[in-house]
Design an enzyme around this catalytic site. Structure first.
Site, PDB file in Angstrom:
ATOM      1  N   ASN A 214       0.866  -1.185   0.000  1.00  0.00           N
ATOM      2  CA  ASN A 214       0.000   0.000   0.000  1.00  0.00           C
ATOM      3  C   ASN A 214       0.903   1.236   0.000  1.00  0.00           C
ATOM      4  O   ASN A 214       0.729   2.170   0.769  1.00  0.00           O
ATOM      5  CB  ASN A 214      -0.905  -0.005   1.232  1.00  0.00           C
ATOM      6  CG  ASN A 214      -1.995   1.049   1.160  1.00  0.00           C
ATOM      7  OD1 ASN A 214      -2.778   1.088   0.225  1.00  0.00           O
ATOM      8  ND2 ASN A 214      -2.047   1.922   2.159  1.00  0.00           N
ATOM      9  N   ASN A 261       0.055   5.901   3.569  1.00  0.00           N
ATOM     10  CA  ASN A 261       0.628   4.761   2.856  1.00  0.00           C
ATOM     11  C   ASN A 261       1.424   3.873   3.801  1.00  0.00           C
ATOM     12  O   ASN A 261       1.966   4.356   4.787  1.00  0.00           O
ATOM     13  CB  ASN A 261       1.555   5.251   1.742  1.00  0.00           C
ATOM     14  CG  ASN A 261       0.948   6.377   0.955  1.00  0.00           C
ATOM     15  OD1 ASN A 261       0.035   6.181   0.169  1.00  0.00           O
ATOM     16  ND2 ASN A 261       1.437   7.601   1.175  1.00  0.00           N
ATOM     17  N   THR A 262       1.532   2.600   3.455  1.00  0.00           N
ATOM     18  CA  THR A 262       2.275   1.652   4.284  1.00  0.00           C
ATOM     19  C   THR A 262       2.399   0.332   3.531  1.00  0.00           C
ATOM     20  O   THR A 262       1.435  -0.116   2.913  1.00  0.00           O
ATOM     21  CB  THR A 262       1.553   1.376   5.618  1.00  0.00           C
ATOM     22  OG1 THR A 262       1.542   2.553   6.410  1.00  0.00           O
ATOM     23  CG2 THR A 262       2.250   0.292   6.413  1.00  0.00           C
ATOM     24  N   THR A 263       3.559  -0.290   3.624  1.00  0.00           N
ATOM     25  CA  THR A 263       3.732  -1.671   3.169  1.00  0.00           C
ATOM     26  C   THR A 263       4.037  -2.518   4.397  1.00  0.00           C
ATOM     27  O   THR A 263       4.975  -2.221   5.134  1.00  0.00           O
ATOM     28  CB  THR A 263       4.871  -1.780   2.147  1.00  0.00           C
ATOM     29  OG1 THR A 263       4.518  -1.041   0.970  1.00  0.00           O
ATOM     30  CG2 THR A 263       5.127  -3.237   1.769  1.00  0.00           C
TER      31      THR A 263
END
Length: 348
Positions: A214, A261-263
């Protein structure tokens, strides 16, 4: 032996996967209606051979938003590497019965408590110190691409646990990745991403990588091509460095990158590792993800990687005078390539 695919993609579906943007007005929440967890619709599954490891997903389709749980029979020692300006995490335990990856930003972290409750209920609700069920979790911000405020909760975490099975990871727009997106140099450049996974076995060593992309950044292939994100009006995709340079051009019109956002990711291995090696391995793999996601670990991201080991396989021995065994770096290299494959699968 399970080989790694280290070649550029030759069968890539390059059709645009544009997203809608939320108005953030009059948003529906969980309490506005009865929510029924569903298992979602994966694009595919990745099979793995890892005794004692189970993976489950559950979603609220009218979000859509979801949760993915990775469970360890007997528990697993865990190192955490988290970076960026907006980390959303719960637990932070050095030993976990499960890891919960979830949508819904910080509210969605309630799903981790559902996993804990479900496992404790199965074990007879024992509360002795040795019977407690530690579950750590991390979240993505997935509200921008949906016009509601429905979030994963305790019930969805329970459902993800109930759906957990050995040997299979659903991939695509499913579980925690059902509303994930990437390449957010502008609202119109954003594309759908999702959940990916990869499994590799070298001799007795096993590595399972699971990721929910994301990111504000784009996803890159091994040949430097942008696979997903930063979609242009003509249907092409461009490297974010172009947008970065335009930001310093006083004559150009610049759209700020999108926030939220974030992974989030999990790597599971069966290698026996010291606490120091476990932490260094998490750092190595998380750092390697810069190759697949650009830019990564930005002030607009809150990237988190959990690295768990079931401590079953001895690594090759080396000179005891060396502080860190070279074999740990080799495990990191293998896991890093598996993670790149998983990232690619998340946006295929």
């Amino acid at each position: 032996m399970t080989p790694l695919n280290l070649l550029p993609q030759t069968d890539w579906d390059a059709a645009p996967r544009t997203t809608e943007r939320s108005s953030f007005a009059g948003l529906e929440i969980n309490d506005d209606a009865v929510r029924t967890p569903v298992p979602g619709t994966p694009r595919d599954v990745v099979e793995f051979d890892f005794p004692g490891v189970r993976v489950g997903v559950a979603e609220y389709a009218d979000g859509p938003t979801g949760t993915t749980v990775i469970e360890f029979e007997g528990g697993a020692r865990t190192a955490i590497d988290d970076r960026g300006g907006a980390v959303g995490i719960t637990g932070r335990y050095g030993y976990n019965s499960a890891i919960a990856l979830t949508g819904g930003s910080v509210q969605g972290l309630a799903a981790a408590s559902g996993v804990t409750d479900a496992i404790m209920a199965e074990r007879g609700r024992k509360t002795g110190f040795a019977d407690l069920v530690p579950v750590s979790g991390a979240c993505i911000y997935d509200f921008a691409v949906r016009d509601n405020a429905i979030t994963p909760d305790n019930a969805l975490g329970r459902a993800a646990h109930a759906n957990a099975v050995p040997g299979r990871v659903p991939i695509g727009r499913v579980g925690a990745g059902v509303a994930a997106s990437c390449g957010k140099m502008s609202p119109t450049s954003t594309e759908w991403a999702g959940q990916g996974a990869a499994f590799v076995q070298v001799g007795e060593l096993k590595v399972l990588a699971i990721v929910v992309v994301n990111a504000v950044g784009v996803v890159m292939d091994r040949d430097g091509r942008v696979l997903r994100g930063n979609l242009q009006p003509d249907g092409s995709r461009r490297h974010p460095i172009v947008d970065g340079m335009l930001a310093f051009d006083p004559t150009g019109a610049v759209t700020p990158y999108q926030s939220g956002n974030t992974t989030i990711s999990t790597v599971v291995t069966n290698a026996k590792l010291s606490d120091v090696d476990l932490a260094q391995l998490a750092t190595q793999v998380h750092s390697s993800m810069h190759r697949a996601i650009q830019p990564f670990h930005t002030a607009l991201d809150g990237d988190t990687l959990f690295l768990a080991t079931t401590d079953e396989v001895e690594l090759p021995s080396f000179d005891a005078r060396q502080t860190l065994s070279p074999s740990v770096a080799s495990v990191g290299a293998i896991a890093s390539e598996a993670m790149w494959n998983a990232i690619i699968e998340s946006v295929r």
